[in-house]
Motif scaffolding. Structure first.
Motif, PDB file in Angstrom:
ATOM      1  N   THR A 126       0.830  -1.215   0.000  1.00  0.00           N
ATOM      2  CA  THR A 126       0.000   0.000   0.000  1.00  0.00           C
ATOM      3  C   THR A 126       0.863   1.263   0.000  1.00  0.00           C
ATOM      4  OG1 THR A 126      -0.055   0.134   2.414  1.00  0.00           O
ATOM      5  CG2 THR A 126      -1.810  -1.160   1.353  1.00  0.00           C
ATOM      6  N   ARG A 127       2.184   1.091   0.181  1.00  0.00           N
ATOM      7  CA  ARG A 127       3.051   2.275   0.279  1.00  0.00           C
ATOM      8  C   ARG A 127       3.294   2.893  -1.097  1.00  0.00           C
ATOM      9  NH1 ARG A 127       5.668   2.639   5.325  1.00  0.00           N
ATOM     10  NH2 ARG A 127       6.300   4.667   4.532  1.00  0.00           N
ATOM     11  N   PRO A 128       3.572   4.207  -1.116  1.00  0.00           N
ATOM     12  CA  PRO A 128       3.762   4.865  -2.419  1.00  0.00           C
ATOM     13  C   PRO A 128       4.974   4.333  -3.168  1.00  0.00           C
ATOM     14  CG  PRO A 128       4.129   6.393  -0.592  1.00  0.00           C
ATOM     15  CD  PRO A 128       3.661   5.120   0.013  1.00  0.00           C
ATOM     16  N   VAL A 129       4.856   4.304  -4.484  1.00  0.00           N
ATOM     17  CA  VAL A 129       5.975   3.868  -5.331  1.00  0.00           C
ATOM     18  C   VAL A 129       6.584   5.121  -5.951  1.00  0.00           C
ATOM     19  CG1 VAL A 129       5.200   1.534  -5.837  1.00  0.00           C
ATOM     20  CG2 VAL A 129       4.242   3.431  -7.105  1.00  0.00           C
ATOM     21  N   SER A 130       7.892   5.085  -6.170  1.00  0.00           N
ATOM     22  CA  SER A 130       8.507   6.365  -6.540  1.00  0.00           C
ATOM     23  C   SER A 130       9.743   6.228  -7.438  1.00  0.00           C
ATOM     24  CB  SER A 130       8.931   7.097  -5.271  1.00  0.00           C
ATOM     25  OG  SER A 130      10.001   6.384  -4.685  1.00  0.00           O
ATOM     26  N   SER A 131       9.806   5.206  -8.264  1.00  0.00           N
ATOM     27  CA  SER A 131      11.013   5.050  -9.065  1.00  0.00           C
ATOM     28  C   SER A 131      11.122   6.145 -10.135  1.00  0.00           C
ATOM     29  CB  SER A 131      10.998   3.683  -9.747  1.00  0.00           C
ATOM     30  OG  SER A 131      12.161   3.569 -10.505  1.00  0.00           O
ATOM     31  N   SER A 132      12.341   6.626 -10.358  1.00  0.00           N
ATOM     32  CA  SER A 132      12.501   7.657 -11.397  1.00  0.00           C
ATOM     33  C   SER A 132      13.510   7.208 -12.454  1.00  0.00           C
ATOM     34  CB  SER A 132      12.937   8.979 -10.756  1.00  0.00           C
ATOM     35  OG  SER A 132      14.027   8.749  -9.906  1.00  0.00           O
ATOM     36  N   TYR A 133      13.730   5.896 -12.562  1.00  0.00           N
ATOM     37  CA  TYR A 133      14.657   5.360 -13.573  1.00  0.00           C
ATOM     38  C   TYR A 133      13.897   4.442 -14.532  1.00  0.00           C
ATOM     39  CZ  TYR A 133      18.310   7.556 -11.024  1.00  0.00           C
ATOM     40  OH  TYR A 133      19.101   8.515 -10.453  1.00  0.00           O
ATOM     41  N   PRO A 134      14.387   4.315 -15.774  1.00  0.00           N
ATOM     42  CA  PRO A 134      13.583   3.640 -16.815  1.00  0.00           C
ATOM     43  C   PRO A 134      13.047   2.262 -16.399  1.00  0.00           C
ATOM     44  CG  PRO A 134      15.521   4.639 -17.805  1.00  0.00           C
ATOM     45  CD  PRO A 134      15.642   4.846 -16.319  1.00  0.00           C
ATOM     46  N   TYR A 135      13.894   1.416 -15.795  1.00  0.00           N
ATOM     47  CA  TYR A 135      13.423   0.064 -15.470  1.00  0.00           C
ATOM     48  C   TYR A 135      12.260   0.118 -14.471  1.00  0.00           C
ATOM     49  CZ  TYR A 135      13.406  -4.815 -13.915  1.00  0.00           C
ATOM     50  OH  TYR A 135      13.020  -6.090 -13.604  1.00  0.00           O
ATOM     51  N   GLY A 136      12.463   0.830 -13.363  1.00  0.00           N
ATOM     52  CA  GLY A 136      11.427   0.897 -12.320  1.00  0.00           C
ATOM     53  C   GLY A 136      10.149   1.541 -12.839  1.00  0.00           C
ATOM     54  N   TYR A 211       5.207 -18.272  -7.912  1.00  0.00           N
ATOM     55  CA  TYR A 211       4.388 -18.396  -9.138  1.00  0.00           C
ATOM     56  C   TYR A 211       3.455 -19.598  -9.045  1.00  0.00           C
ATOM     57  CZ  TYR A 211       6.641 -14.550 -11.452  1.00  0.00           C
ATOM     58  OH  TYR A 211       7.054 -13.285 -11.758  1.00  0.00           O
ATOM     59  N   VAL A 212       3.962 -20.703  -8.494  1.00  0.00           N
ATOM     60  CA  VAL A 212       3.108 -21.895  -8.340  1.00  0.00           C
ATOM     61  C   VAL A 212       1.924 -21.545  -7.425  1.00  0.00           C
ATOM     62  CG1 VAL A 212       2.991 -24.257  -7.447  1.00  0.00           C
ATOM     63  CG2 VAL A 212       5.008 -23.519  -8.749  1.00  0.00           C
ATOM     64  N   ARG A 213       2.216 -20.855  -6.310  1.00  0.00           N
ATOM     65  CA  ARG A 213       1.136 -20.467  -5.379  1.00  0.00           C
ATOM     66  C   ARG A 213       0.114 -19.583  -6.103  1.00  0.00           C
ATOM     67  NH1 ARG A 213       3.479 -23.694  -2.615  1.00  0.00           N
ATOM     68  NH2 ARG A 213       1.781 -24.802  -3.624  1.00  0.00           N
ATOM     69  N   ALA A 214       0.603 -18.648  -6.934  1.00  0.00           N
ATOM     70  CA  ALA A 214      -0.304 -17.723  -7.630  1.00  0.00           C
ATOM     71  C   ALA A 214      -1.152 -18.481  -8.653  1.00  0.00           C
ATOM     72  CB  ALA A 214       0.492 -16.614  -8.304  1.00  0.00           C
ATOM     73  N   ILE A 215      -0.524 -19.408  -9.388  1.00  0.00           N
ATOM     74  CA  ILE A 215      -1.254 -20.192 -10.402  1.00  0.00           C
ATOM     75  C   ILE A 215      -2.354 -21.014  -9.733  1.00  0.00           C
ATOM     76  CG2 ILE A 215      -1.002 -22.201 -11.963  1.00  0.00           C
ATOM     77  CD1 ILE A 215       1.889 -21.028 -12.565  1.00  0.00           C
ATOM     78  N   GLU A 216      -2.034 -21.556  -8.558  1.00  0.00           N
ATOM     79  CA  GLU A 216      -2.965 -22.482  -7.907  1.00  0.00           C
ATOM     80  C   GLU A 216      -3.929 -21.794  -6.938  1.00  0.00           C
ATOM     81  OE1 GLU A 216      -0.466 -25.692  -6.450  1.00  0.00           O
ATOM     82  OE2 GLU A 216      -0.033 -26.376  -8.504  1.00  0.00           O
ATOM     83  N   ALA A 217      -3.800 -20.477  -6.768  1.00  0.00           N
ATOM     84  CA  ALA A 217      -4.709 -19.761  -5.854  1.00  0.00           C
ATOM     85  C   ALA A 217      -6.106 -19.685  -6.480  1.00  0.00           C
ATOM     86  CB  ALA A 217      -4.183 -18.350  -5.609  1.00  0.00           C
ATOM     87  N   SER A 218      -7.113 -19.609  -5.615  1.00  0.00           N
ATOM     88  CA  SER A 218      -8.496 -19.471  -6.096  1.00  0.00           C
ATOM     89  C   SER A 218      -8.595 -18.264  -7.041  1.00  0.00           C
ATOM     90  CB  SER A 218      -9.399 -19.272  -4.871  1.00  0.00           C
ATOM     91  OG  SER A 218     -10.374 -18.308  -5.133  1.00  0.00           O
ATOM     92  N   GLU A 219      -9.473 -18.377  -8.041  1.00  0.00           N
ATOM     93  CA  GLU A 219      -9.570 -17.285  -9.029  1.00  0.00           C
ATOM     94  C   GLU A 219     -10.023 -15.971  -8.396  1.00  0.00           C
ATOM     95  OE1 GLU A 219     -11.907 -18.508 -12.437  1.00  0.00           O
ATOM     96  OE2 GLU A 219     -10.443 -20.119 -12.780  1.00  0.00           O
ATOM     97  N   ARG A 220     -10.642 -16.053  -7.216  1.00  0.00           N
ATOM     98  CA  ARG A 220     -11.088 -14.819  -6.553  1.00  0.00           C
ATOM     99  C   ARG A 220      -9.914 -14.015  -6.016  1.00  0.00           C
ATOM    100  NH1 ARG A 220     -14.389 -18.528  -4.549  1.00  0.00           N
ATOM    101  NH2 ARG A 220     -13.418 -18.468  -2.488  1.00  0.00           N
ATOM    102  N   ILE A 221      -8.745 -14.678  -5.891  1.00  0.00           N
ATOM    103  CA  ILE A 221      -7.570 -13.967  -5.367  1.00  0.00           C
ATOM    104  C   ILE A 221      -6.900 -13.178  -6.483  1.00  0.00           C
ATOM    105  CG2 ILE A 221      -5.253 -14.313  -4.408  1.00  0.00           C
ATOM    106  CD1 ILE A 221      -6.540 -16.516  -2.690  1.00  0.00           C
ATOM    107  N   THR A 222      -6.743 -11.882  -6.232  1.00  0.00           N
ATOM    108  CA  THR A 222      -6.125 -10.992  -7.227  1.00  0.00           C
ATOM    109  C   THR A 222      -5.276  -9.979  -6.463  1.00  0.00           C
ATOM    110  OG1 THR A 222      -7.917  -9.395  -7.047  1.00  0.00           O
ATOM    111  CG2 THR A 222      -8.173 -11.092  -8.739  1.00  0.00           C
ATOM    112  N   GLY A 223      -4.496  -9.191  -7.195  1.00  0.00           N
ATOM    113  CA  GLY A 223      -3.807  -8.072  -6.550  1.00  0.00           C
ATOM    114  C   GLY A 223      -2.297  -8.138  -6.647  1.00  0.00           C
ATOM    115  N   ILE A 224      -1.662  -7.235  -5.891  1.00  0.00           N
ATOM    116  CA  ILE A 224      -0.206  -7.049  -5.940  1.00  0.00           C
ATOM    117  C   ILE A 224       0.403  -7.655  -4.679  1.00  0.00           C
ATOM    118  CG2 ILE A 224       1.611  -5.283  -5.934  1.00  0.00           C
ATOM    119  CD1 ILE A 224      -0.475  -3.408  -7.318  1.00  0.00           C
TER     120      ILE A 224
END
Ligand SMILES: NC(=O)c1ccc[n+]([C@@H]2O[C@H](COP(=O)([O-])OP(=O)(O)OC[C@H]3O[C@@H](n4cnc5c(N)ncnc54)[C@H](O)[C@@H]3O)[C@@H](O)[C@H]2O)c1
Length: 330
Positions: A126-136, A211-224
């Protein structure tokens, strides 16, 4: 379940794909193969640029994972314009066609580099993101674009990973622990540019398990979700790598400590991934070095340009012209 992994022939994909095949998934990889093909034979191979993927191409997949793009700061800074196309536009385009093809879940490879320079505080999602370089900036743009497509029928998960380290059949020696390991063993010296800077580090085992946990999580689970095995100062990482090489390989390693400024400094909380995805990392830096030692016979051609993304990128530009990377590697 049938899964398509874009950029699946890279460092992360080359460990993730065998894990998914082992669990019984059917896995296809769409990739430009800039770093070769180190995938198991059972993998379905689609040698294409992401921008050449159509809605019809995606109709048979339940999930699409984005692991492509220019995957570090030096690549992004070498060609900022190509960086924004590959890291911001490509994940957005792929998510757009995936949603049109009724794919159920899209997983995006984000990065903790979106946090930029923080003041030694533990950052959650939930914290602000603040990258000022191309990759970020571009990793954040990719994340925002794919998260915007989320709805009841299109479940989107973004995994903001710390620096991934450890052995992969498609090896990288430009990632903090891997670089220190190579320098400690090959040059008997580990140079630390700034010992007080914080970095979340994630072992390739823990990262691919996320990634395995994310693939196998219930479809209702979303987010960052922040994904890390632990938060370390760069100075501590140097000490741990030196200690492991000395204890396990009997070679004395010198430490060179500099005090250069850095534009990235962050530590992250992974509480949300633990509670929502059941992601519980269990490979610390010591375990990462053990994994490197166990596999070190496979990457002692230390100067192979494929182990350093920026070296390979420069060769791709030199061989294919300076204007566009699209289709390079075909
Ligand atoms: N490795 C890390 O420490 C780390 C940390 C955080 C986030 N990430 C992100 O995770 C992802 C994977 O990282 P990695 O280390 O495995 O990268 P990698 O550089 O090893 O692999 C990237 C792969 O993507 C392919 N590719 C790039 N653009 C493509 C396109 N337009 N079409 C088809 N294929 C394309 C390349 O050929 C390569 O095989 C990247 O998006 C990266 O930004 C990586």
């Amino acid at each position: 379940m049938k899964i398509l992994i874009a950029g699946g022939a890279g460092y992360l994909g080359s460990v993730l794909v065998p894990k998914l095949l082992e669990r019984g998934y059917e896995v296809d990889v769409v990739d430009l193969f800039w770093f070769g093909n180190h995938l198991p034979e059972q993998t379905g191979i689609i040698h294409k640029d992401i921008f050449d993927i159509s809605v019809e191409d995606l109709e048979s997949y339940q999930q699409v994972i984005f692991l492509a793009g220019l995957s570090n700061d030096p690549m992004a800074e070498y060609s900022p314009s190509q960086n924004f196309i590959f890291n911001a536009a490509a994940p957005a385009y792929l998510a757009y066609v995936a949603k049109k093809a009724s794919v159920k879940r899209y997983i995006y490879a984000s990065s903790c580099s979106v946090y930029g320079y923080t003041d030694n505080e533990l950052f959650d999602e939930t914290r602000p993101v603040s990258s000022s370089y191309p990759y970020g900036i571009s990793k954040l743009q990719g994340e925002q674009a794919v998260m915007n497509l989320l709805d009841d029928k299109f479940s989107v998960i973004s995994l903001r990973k710390g620096t991934v380290c450890g052995y992969s059949p498609r090896m990288r020696l430009d990632l903090i622990v891997n670089t220190m390991f190579k320098n400690g063993l090959h040059n008997r010296d580990i140079t630390i540019n700034n010992p007080s800077i914080w970095r979340p580090i994630v072992s390739i085992e823990d990262a691919t398990n996320a990634y395995v946990r994310a693939i196998e999580a219930s479809e209702r689970i979303t987010g960052i979700f922040n994904i890390a095995s632990g938060n370390y100062t760069v100075g501590e990482v140097g000490d741990l790598v030196k200690m492991a090489i000395e204890e396990q390989l009997g070679a004395h390693v010198h430490l060179t400590i500099n005090h250069k400024s850095d534009f990235r400094n962050y530590k992250v909380s992974i509480e949300k991934a633990e509670n929502v995805l059941s992601f519980h990392p269990n490979h610390d830096v010591k375990a990462i070095v053990k994994n490197l030692i166990e596999n070190m016979d496979k990457f002692q051609d230390w100067d192979n340009p494929q182990y350093y993304n920026i070296e390979t990128l420069k060769l791709l530009f030199a061989n294919h012209g300076l204007h566009s990377l699209a289709g390079v590697g075909r």
